[in-house]
Scaffold this motif. Structure first.
Motif, PDB file in Angstrom:
ATOM      1  N   PRO A 276      -2.147   0.808 -11.594  1.00  0.00           N
ATOM      2  CA  PRO A 276      -3.345   0.115 -11.098  1.00  0.00           C
ATOM      3  C   PRO A 276      -3.198  -0.209  -9.615  1.00  0.00           C
ATOM      4  N   ALA A 277      -4.323  -0.238  -8.933  1.00  0.00           N
ATOM      5  CA  ALA A 277      -4.315  -0.545  -7.504  1.00  0.00           C
ATOM      6  C   ALA A 277      -3.838  -1.974  -7.272  1.00  0.00           C
ATOM      7  N   PRO A 278      -3.180  -2.234  -6.143  1.00  0.00           N
ATOM      8  CA  PRO A 278      -2.727  -3.596  -5.862  1.00  0.00           C
ATOM      9  C   PRO A 278      -3.905  -4.568  -5.796  1.00  0.00           C
ATOM     10  N   GLY A 279      -3.742  -5.703  -6.424  1.00  0.00           N
ATOM     11  CA  GLY A 279      -4.780  -6.720  -6.404  1.00  0.00           C
ATOM     12  C   GLY A 279      -5.860  -6.542  -7.444  1.00  0.00           C
ATOM     13  N   ARG A 280      -5.775  -5.506  -8.239  1.00  0.00           N
ATOM     14  CA  ARG A 280      -6.831  -5.221  -9.200  1.00  0.00           C
ATOM     15  C   ARG A 280      -6.929  -6.284 -10.297  1.00  0.00           C
ATOM     16  N   HIS A 281      -5.807  -6.833 -10.704  1.00  0.00           N
ATOM     17  CA  HIS A 281      -5.803  -7.789 -11.816  1.00  0.00           C
ATOM     18  C   HIS A 281      -5.572  -9.227 -11.353  1.00  0.00           C
ATOM     19  N   ASP A 282      -5.717  -9.490 -10.075  1.00  0.00           N
ATOM     20  CA  ASP A 282      -5.460 -10.831  -9.549  1.00  0.00           C
ATOM     21  C   ASP A 282      -6.375 -11.881 -10.169  1.00  0.00           C
TER      22      ASP A 282
ATOM     23  N   ASP B  10      -7.876 -11.812 -13.048  1.00  0.00           N
ATOM     24  CA  ASP B  10      -7.522 -12.013 -14.453  1.00  0.00           C
ATOM     25  C   ASP B  10      -6.311 -12.933 -14.581  1.00  0.00           C
TER      26      ASP B  10
ATOM     27  N   THR C 139       0.827  -1.206   0.000  1.00  0.00           N
ATOM     28  CA  THR C 139       0.000   0.000   0.000  1.00  0.00           C
ATOM     29  C   THR C 139       0.859   1.253   0.000  1.00  0.00           C
TER      30      THR C 139
ATOM     31  N   THR D  92       1.762   6.473  -6.945  1.00  0.00           N
ATOM     32  CA  THR D  92       0.659   7.352  -7.355  1.00  0.00           C
ATOM     33  C   THR D  92       1.065   8.816  -7.227  1.00  0.00           C
TER      34      THR D  92
ATOM     35  N   TYR E 249       2.351   1.699  -3.418  1.00  0.00           N
ATOM     36  CA  TYR E 249       1.322   2.172  -4.353  1.00  0.00           C
ATOM     37  C   TYR E 249       1.087   3.667  -4.173  1.00  0.00           C
TER      38      TYR E 249
END
Length: 68
Positions: A23-29, A31, A4, A11, A7
């Motif tokens: 992208p936020a952490p965990g956003r593409h997990d 996928d 965090t 940002t 990130y």
């Protein structure tokens, strides 16, 4: 440094330089997990093995009562 904190630092730097935010952490997990599942199914088909139901079959085999 936590994910965090990294990130938030990324940002902040992106805003200072006028770049798009990461992208936020965990956003593409999800996928990534779906892509991994699809790849494993593809490899199973190429190898001539069943493409789905392998985990369920393995669990059923492990959890069934053994005949003595």
């Amino acid at each position: 440094m936590s994910i965090t904190q990294q990130y938030l630092l990324d940002t902040h730097r992106a805003r200072l330089h006028g770049e798009p935010e990461p992208p936020a952490p965990g956003r593409h997990d999800l996928d990534v997990l779906r892509a991994l599942r699809d790849h494993r199914r593809f490899r199973a088909v190429i190898a001539g093995r069943p493409a789905h139901g392998r985990v369920r079959y393995a669990l059923r085999r492990l959890l069934r009562p053994h005949a003595l």
